[in-house]
Write a protein that holds these residues in place. Structure first.
Motif, PDB file in Angstrom:
ATOM      1  N   ASP A  47      44.272   4.202  41.593  1.00 13.58           N
ATOM      2  CA  ASP A  47      43.316   4.217  42.699  1.00 13.58           C
ATOM      3  C   ASP A  47      42.409   5.445  42.652  1.00 13.58           C
ATOM      4  O   ASP A  47      41.286   5.417  43.155  1.00 13.58           O
ATOM      5  CB  ASP A  47      44.069   4.216  44.037  1.00 13.58           C
ATOM      6  N   LEU A  48      42.907   6.522  42.058  1.00 14.57           N
ATOM      7  CA  LEU A  48      42.184   7.786  42.032  1.00 14.57           C
ATOM      8  C   LEU A  48      42.666   8.594  40.844  1.00 14.57           C
ATOM      9  O   LEU A  48      43.830   8.479  40.443  1.00 14.57           O
ATOM     10  CB  LEU A  48      42.441   8.549  43.339  1.00 14.57           C
ATOM     11  N   VAL A  49      41.767   9.431  40.305  1.00 13.20           N
ATOM     12  CA  VAL A  49      42.109  10.313  39.187  1.00 13.20           C
ATOM     13  C   VAL A  49      41.823  11.751  39.586  1.00 13.20           C
ATOM     14  O   VAL A  49      40.743  12.061  40.104  1.00 13.20           O
ATOM     15  CB  VAL A  49      41.293   9.962  37.916  1.00 13.20           C
ATOM     16  N   LEU A  50      42.787  12.619  39.343  1.00 19.78           N
ATOM     17  CA  LEU A  50      42.575  14.059  39.432  1.00 19.78           C
ATOM     18  C   LEU A  50      42.355  14.531  38.006  1.00 19.78           C
ATOM     19  O   LEU A  50      43.264  14.463  37.174  1.00 19.78           O
ATOM     20  CB  LEU A  50      43.781  14.754  40.055  1.00 19.78           C
ATOM     21  N   MET A  51      41.136  14.974  37.700  1.00 18.08           N
ATOM     22  CA  MET A  51      40.707  15.244  36.328  1.00 18.08           C
ATOM     23  C   MET A  51      40.467  16.735  36.112  1.00 18.08           C
ATOM     24  O   MET A  51      39.533  17.308  36.685  1.00 18.08           O
ATOM     25  CB  MET A  51      39.406  14.472  36.064  1.00 18.08           C
ATOM     26  N   ASP A  52      41.303  17.356  35.303  1.00 16.89           N
ATOM     27  CA  ASP A  52      41.039  18.735  34.890  1.00 16.89           C
ATOM     28  C   ASP A  52      39.721  18.743  34.117  1.00 16.89           C
ATOM     29  O   ASP A  52      39.441  17.817  33.350  1.00 16.89           O
ATOM     30  CB  ASP A  52      42.188  19.236  34.022  1.00 16.89           C
ATOM     31  N   VAL A  53      38.913  19.753  34.315  1.00 21.84           N
ATOM     32  CA  VAL A  53      37.630  19.827  33.617  1.00 21.84           C
ATOM     33  C   VAL A  53      37.823  20.312  32.186  1.00 21.84           C
ATOM     34  O   VAL A  53      37.275  19.745  31.246  1.00 21.84           O
ATOM     35  CB  VAL A  53      36.632  20.714  34.390  1.00 21.84           C
ATOM     36  N   GLN A  54      38.612  21.366  32.012  1.00 22.04           N
ATOM     37  CA  GLN A  54      38.844  21.913  30.673  1.00 22.04           C
ATOM     38  C   GLN A  54      40.112  21.308  30.084  1.00 22.04           C
ATOM     39  O   GLN A  54      41.214  21.645  30.502  1.00 22.04           O
ATOM     40  CB  GLN A  54      38.994  23.434  30.730  1.00 22.04           C
ATOM     41  N   LEU A  55      39.917  20.408  29.137  1.00 21.33           N
ATOM     42  CA  LEU A  55      41.032  19.738  28.475  1.00 21.33           C
ATOM     43  C   LEU A  55      40.874  19.876  26.975  1.00 21.33           C
ATOM     44  O   LEU A  55      39.751  20.014  26.474  1.00 21.33           O
ATOM     45  CB  LEU A  55      41.048  18.244  28.856  1.00 21.33           C
ATOM     46  N   PRO A  56      41.967  19.819  26.237  1.00 17.85           N
ATOM     47  CA  PRO A  56      41.854  19.863  24.782  1.00 17.85           C
ATOM     48  C   PRO A  56      41.162  18.608  24.259  1.00 17.85           C
ATOM     49  O   PRO A  56      41.320  17.521  24.824  1.00 17.85           O
ATOM     50  CB  PRO A  56      43.306  19.935  24.308  1.00 17.85           C
ATOM     51  N   GLY A  57      40.365  18.748  23.220  1.00 16.12           N
ATOM     52  CA  GLY A  57      39.644  17.596  22.681  1.00 16.12           C
ATOM     53  C   GLY A  57      38.497  17.244  23.600  1.00 16.12           C
ATOM     54  O   GLY A  57      37.604  18.041  23.862  1.00 16.12           O
ATOM     55  N   MET A  58      38.528  16.063  24.158  1.00 14.22           N
ATOM     56  CA  MET A  58      37.490  15.611  25.094  1.00 14.22           C
ATOM     57  C   MET A  58      37.677  16.304  26.445  1.00 14.22           C
ATOM     58  O   MET A  58      38.769  16.291  27.001  1.00 14.22           O
ATOM     59  CB  MET A  58      37.590  14.092  25.280  1.00 14.22           C
ATOM     60  N   ASP A  59      36.600  16.893  26.967  1.00 12.26           N
ATOM     61  CA  ASP A  59      36.721  17.546  28.272  1.00 12.26           C
ATOM     62  C   ASP A  59      36.665  16.517  29.400  1.00 12.26           C
ATOM     63  O   ASP A  59      36.278  15.369  29.200  1.00 12.26           O
ATOM     64  CB  ASP A  59      35.643  18.628  28.450  1.00 12.26           C
ATOM     65  N   GLY A  60      37.050  16.942  30.584  1.00 11.89           N
ATOM     66  CA  GLY A  60      37.138  16.040  31.720  1.00 11.89           C
ATOM     67  C   GLY A  60      35.806  15.470  32.173  1.00 11.89           C
ATOM     68  O   GLY A  60      35.748  14.347  32.674  1.00 11.89           O
ATOM     69  N   LEU A  61      34.718  16.213  31.995  1.00 12.40           N
ATOM     70  CA  LEU A  61      33.413  15.699  32.413  1.00 12.40           C
ATOM     71  C   LEU A  61      32.908  14.623  31.467  1.00 12.40           C
ATOM     72  O   LEU A  61      32.290  13.650  31.905  1.00 12.40           O
ATOM     73  CB  LEU A  61      32.412  16.843  32.557  1.00 12.40           C
ATOM     74  N   THR A  62      33.182  14.765  30.180  1.00 14.33           N
ATOM     75  CA  THR A  62      32.833  13.711  29.222  1.00 14.33           C
ATOM     76  C   THR A  62      33.612  12.441  29.545  1.00 14.33           C
ATOM     77  O   THR A  62      33.056  11.340  29.555  1.00 14.33           O
ATOM     78  CB  THR A  62      33.121  14.173  27.779  1.00 14.33           C
ATOM     79  N   ALA A  63      34.905  12.597  29.839  1.00 20.17           N
ATOM     80  CA  ALA A  63      35.726  11.441  30.209  1.00 20.17           C
ATOM     81  C   ALA A  63      35.193  10.790  31.485  1.00 20.17           C
ATOM     82  O   ALA A  63      35.127   9.556  31.581  1.00 20.17           O
ATOM     83  CB  ALA A  63      37.180  11.868  30.395  1.00 20.17           C
ATOM     84  N   THR A  64      34.774  11.602  32.453  1.00 17.50           N
ATOM     85  CA  THR A  64      34.226  11.065  33.699  1.00 17.50           C
ATOM     86  C   THR A  64      32.956  10.265  33.424  1.00 17.50           C
ATOM     87  O   THR A  64      32.781   9.163  33.961  1.00 17.50           O
ATOM     88  CB  THR A  64      33.942  12.205  34.693  1.00 17.50           C
ATOM     89  N   ARG A  65      32.076  10.788  32.586  1.00 17.52           N
ATOM     90  CA  ARG A  65      30.847  10.058  32.255  1.00 17.52           C
ATOM     91  C   ARG A  65      31.174   8.717  31.587  1.00 17.52           C
ATOM     92  O   ARG A  65      30.521   7.706  31.865  1.00 17.52           O
ATOM     93  CB  ARG A  65      29.940  10.914  31.364  1.00 17.52           C
ATOM     94  N   GLN A  66      32.189   8.691  30.732  1.00 19.99           N
ATOM     95  CA  GLN A  66      32.595   7.432  30.100  1.00 19.99           C
ATOM     96  C   GLN A  66      33.103   6.442  31.141  1.00 19.99           C
ATOM     97  O   GLN A  66      32.780   5.253  31.087  1.00 19.99           O
ATOM     98  CB  GLN A  66      33.668   7.674  29.042  1.00 19.99           C
ATOM     99  N   LEU A  67      33.879   6.919  32.082  1.00 20.86           N
ATOM    100  CA  LEU A  67      34.402   6.044  33.139  1.00 20.86           C
ATOM    101  C   LEU A  67      33.275   5.492  34.006  1.00 20.86           C
ATOM    102  O   LEU A  67      33.288   4.319  34.383  1.00 20.86           O
ATOM    103  CB  LEU A  67      35.415   6.800  34.003  1.00 20.86           C
ATOM    104  N   ARG A  68      32.293   6.321  34.307  1.00 19.64           N
ATOM    105  CA  ARG A  68      31.157   5.880  35.124  1.00 19.64           C
ATOM    106  C   ARG A  68      30.277   4.857  34.392  1.00 19.64           C
ATOM    107  O   ARG A  68      29.641   4.023  35.012  1.00 19.64           O
ATOM    108  CB  ARG A  68      30.305   7.072  35.561  1.00 19.64           C
ATOM    109  N   ALA A  69      30.266   4.919  33.072  1.00 16.25           N
ATOM    110  CA  ALA A  69      29.432   4.011  32.279  1.00 16.25           C
ATOM    111  C   ALA A  69      30.072   2.637  32.087  1.00 16.25           C
ATOM    112  O   ALA A  69      29.382   1.685  31.738  1.00 16.25           O
ATOM    113  CB  ALA A  69      29.135   4.638  30.916  1.00 16.25           C
ATOM    114  N   ALA A  70      31.362   2.530  32.309  1.00 11.02           N
ATOM    115  CA  ALA A  70      32.077   1.266  32.069  1.00 11.02           C
ATOM    116  C   ALA A  70      32.175   0.458  33.363  1.00 11.02           C
ATOM    117  O   ALA A  70      32.570   0.991  34.411  1.00 11.02           O
ATOM    118  CB  ALA A  70      33.473   1.554  31.531  1.00 11.02           C
ATOM    119  N   PRO A  71      31.835  -0.830  33.318  1.00 12.17           N
ATOM    120  CA  PRO A  71      31.859  -1.655  34.535  1.00 12.17           C
ATOM    121  C   PRO A  71      33.214  -1.660  35.261  1.00 12.17           C
ATOM    122  O   PRO A  71      33.254  -1.615  36.479  1.00 12.17           O
ATOM    123  CB  PRO A  71      31.513  -3.056  34.033  1.00 12.17           C
TER     124      PRO A  71
END
Length: 122
Positions: A47-71
């Motif tokens: 229902d909700l994600v708590l996303m650390d911003v600084q993560l190893p590999g892909m950062d949390g903001l890149t992951a957020t942008r991917q989630l926002r782009a997917a229907p």
């Protein structure tokens, strides 16, 4: 209550946030990096994600942008957890698509209040 995914690479932060969420009655899912987190999201549909911003590999903001782009995940509630507290950091976090952000160390009442406000029925 809600199914909440915590994506956090610091084991101590993960444990503390998970305990608070569990005590508040939420079901807690965990991932220690963004790639694993994206897999958990697709499989478990939290229902909700708590996303650390600084993560190893892909950062949390890149992951957020991917989630926002997917229907299938564009409307997923995402709260950034960050050590960054400057105004430009807040703008960058919002621009990536996060619904809210909390600075570390997380104040647990603020965490629960933020989650409750994002998950309350419209």
């Amino acid at each position: 209550m809600a199914r909440i995914l915590v994506i956090e690479d610091n084991p101590t932060n993960m444990k503390l946030v998970s305990l608070v969420l569990d005590k508040a009655g939420h079901q807690v899912l965990t991932a220690d990096d963004a790639v694993t987190g994206l897999q958990v999201i697709n499989r478990e549909q939290p229902d909700l994600v708590l996303m650390d911003v600084q993560l190893p590999g892909m950062d949390g903001l890149t992951a957020t942008r991917q989630l926002r782009a997917a229907p299938g995940t564009r409307d997923l509630r995402i709260v950034a957890l960050t050590a960054f507290a400057m105004p430009e950091d807040a703008a960058r976090i919002r621009a990536a698509g996060c619904d809210a952000y909390l600075t570390k160390p997380v104040r647990y009442r603020e965490l629960i209040d933020t989650i409750d406000s994002l998950l309350k029925p419209a």
